[in-house]
Scaffold this motif. Structure first.
Motif, PDB file in Angstrom:
ATOM      1  N   MET A   1      -3.409  -1.967  -2.418  1.00 11.96           N
ATOM      2  CA  MET A   1      -2.526  -2.463  -3.731  1.00 11.96           C
ATOM      3  C   MET A   1      -1.491  -1.162  -4.368  1.00 11.96           C
ATOM      4  O   MET A   1      -2.446  -0.154  -4.415  1.00 11.96           O
ATOM      5  CB  MET A   1      -3.070  -2.891  -4.429  1.00 11.96           C
ATOM      6  N   ILE A   2      -0.573  -0.886  -4.474  1.00  9.23           N
ATOM      7  CA  ILE A   2       0.406   0.153  -4.888  1.00  9.23           C
ATOM      8  C   ILE A   2      -0.229   0.502  -6.049  1.00  9.23           C
ATOM      9  O   ILE A   2      -0.198  -0.737  -6.925  1.00  9.23           O
ATOM     10  CB  ILE A   2       1.950  -0.228  -4.619  1.00  9.23           C
ATOM     11  N   GLN A   3      -0.640   1.516  -6.874  1.00  9.20           N
ATOM     12  CA  GLN A   3      -0.610   1.737  -8.285  1.00  9.20           C
ATOM     13  C   GLN A   3       0.187   2.694  -8.820  1.00  9.20           C
ATOM     14  O   GLN A   3       0.943   3.901  -8.258  1.00  9.20           O
ATOM     15  CB  GLN A   3      -1.829   2.277  -8.722  1.00  9.20           C
ATOM     16  N   ILE A   4       1.340   2.190  -9.887  1.00  7.12           N
ATOM     17  CA  ILE A   4       2.855   2.878 -10.967  1.00  7.12           C
ATOM     18  C   ILE A   4       2.053   3.209 -11.442  1.00  7.12           C
ATOM     19  O   ILE A   4       2.001   2.787 -12.888  1.00  7.12           O
ATOM     20  CB  ILE A   4       3.778   2.366 -10.359  1.00  7.12           C
ATOM     21  N   SER A   5       2.279   4.662 -12.525  1.00  3.77           N
ATOM     22  CA  SER A   5       1.940   5.406 -12.833  1.00  3.77           C
ATOM     23  C   SER A   5       3.301   6.043 -14.056  1.00  3.77           C
ATOM     24  O   SER A   5       2.906   6.608 -15.369  1.00  3.77           O
ATOM     25  CB  SER A   5       0.647   6.769 -12.798  1.00  3.77           C
ATOM     26  N   LEU A  10      14.105   1.456  -8.280  1.00  2.00           N
ATOM     27  CA  LEU A  10      14.643   0.818  -6.324  1.00  2.00           C
ATOM     28  C   LEU A  10      14.295   1.801  -5.306  1.00  2.00           C
ATOM     29  O   LEU A  10      13.470   1.361  -4.323  1.00  2.00           O
ATOM     30  CB  LEU A  10      15.607  -0.659  -7.013  1.00  2.00           C
ATOM     31  N   GLU A  11      15.258   3.063  -5.222  1.00  2.00           N
ATOM     32  CA  GLU A  11      15.482   3.802  -4.838  1.00  2.00           C
ATOM     33  C   GLU A  11      13.682   3.482  -4.255  1.00  2.00           C
ATOM     34  O   GLU A  11      13.507   4.100  -2.858  1.00  2.00           O
ATOM     35  CB  GLU A  11      15.711   4.464  -4.530  1.00  2.00           C
ATOM     36  N   LYS A  12      12.776   4.496  -4.550  1.00  2.00           N
ATOM     37  CA  LYS A  12      11.378   4.734  -5.101  1.00  2.00           C
ATOM     38  C   LYS A  12      10.885   3.833  -4.743  1.00  2.00           C
ATOM     39  O   LYS A  12       9.630   3.895  -3.083  1.00  2.00           O
ATOM     40  CB  LYS A  12      10.903   5.336  -5.592  1.00  2.00           C
ATOM     41  N   LEU A  13      11.374   2.744  -3.954  1.00  2.00           N
ATOM     42  CA  LEU A  13      10.377   1.560  -4.474  1.00  2.00           C
ATOM     43  C   LEU A  13      10.087   1.014  -3.006  1.00  2.00           C
ATOM     44  O   LEU A  13       9.630   0.378  -2.502  1.00  2.00           O
ATOM     45  CB  LEU A  13      10.710   0.584  -5.749  1.00  2.00           C
ATOM     46  N   LEU A  14      11.528   0.754  -3.174  1.00  2.00           N
ATOM     47  CA  LEU A  14      11.516   0.319  -1.759  1.00  2.00           C
ATOM     48  C   LEU A  14      10.534   0.668   0.183  1.00  2.00           C
ATOM     49  O   LEU A  14      10.357   0.070   0.476  1.00  2.00           O
ATOM     50  CB  LEU A  14      13.150   0.197  -1.503  1.00  2.00           C
ATOM     51  N   LYS A  19       6.215   0.460   3.445  1.00  2.00           N
ATOM     52  CA  LYS A  19       5.377   0.808   4.255  1.00  2.00           C
ATOM     53  C   LYS A  19       3.523   0.046   4.311  1.00  2.00           C
ATOM     54  O   LYS A  19       3.278   0.002   4.914  1.00  2.00           O
ATOM     55  CB  LYS A  19       4.422   1.965   3.351  1.00  2.00           C
ATOM     56  N   LEU A  20       3.824  -0.726   3.142  1.00  2.00           N
ATOM     57  CA  LEU A  20       2.704  -2.456   3.192  1.00  2.00           C
ATOM     58  C   LEU A  20       2.677  -3.346   4.489  1.00  2.00           C
ATOM     59  O   LEU A  20       3.705  -3.231   4.834  1.00  2.00           O
ATOM     60  CB  LEU A  20       3.016  -3.028   1.975  1.00  2.00           C
TER      61      LEU A  20
END
Length: 102
Positions: A1-5, A10-14, A19-20
């Motif tokens: 799972m992706i962890q976001i600190s 949205l541009e970085k998240l997509l 990649k999932l």
């Protein structure tokens, strides 16, 4: 799972989502859709457009689960009741009806 600190756009998240593995993307999509459905049902309930039971139905969950979701989001459920005097009057009336039916 992706962890976001840190806050992410949205541009970085997509690209991260892309990649999932497909299964995880599908699970994420379903989870987001379910959460959106719940949020919409809560909004309708808060605005008095639907009853609690109908909002739960729209959210696709049981009424008790919907109540838990409201509590988890800090939404207080207000229930209006008659005055004590009105309740006593109704109870007396019911007792008289029961006595007359015996």
């Amino acid at each position: 799972m992706i962890q976001i600190s840190e806050p992410i756009t949205l541009e970085k998240l997509l690209p991260l989502i892309q990649k999932l593995p497909k299964v995880e993307r599908d699970q994420l999509r379903a989870s987001l859709e379910k959460e959106s459905q719940l949020d919409a049902a809560i909004l309708l309930y808060q605005e008095g457009e639907v009853t609690l039971a109908r909002a739960a139905e729209l959210a696709g969950i049981h009424r008790f689960e919907f109540e838990e979701a409201l509590a988890a989001k800090g939404i207080v459920r207000i229930v209006e009741v008659d005055s004590a005097e009105a309740s006593k009057t109704r109870i007396s009336h019911i007792k008289r009806l029961r006595e007359s039916n015996k």
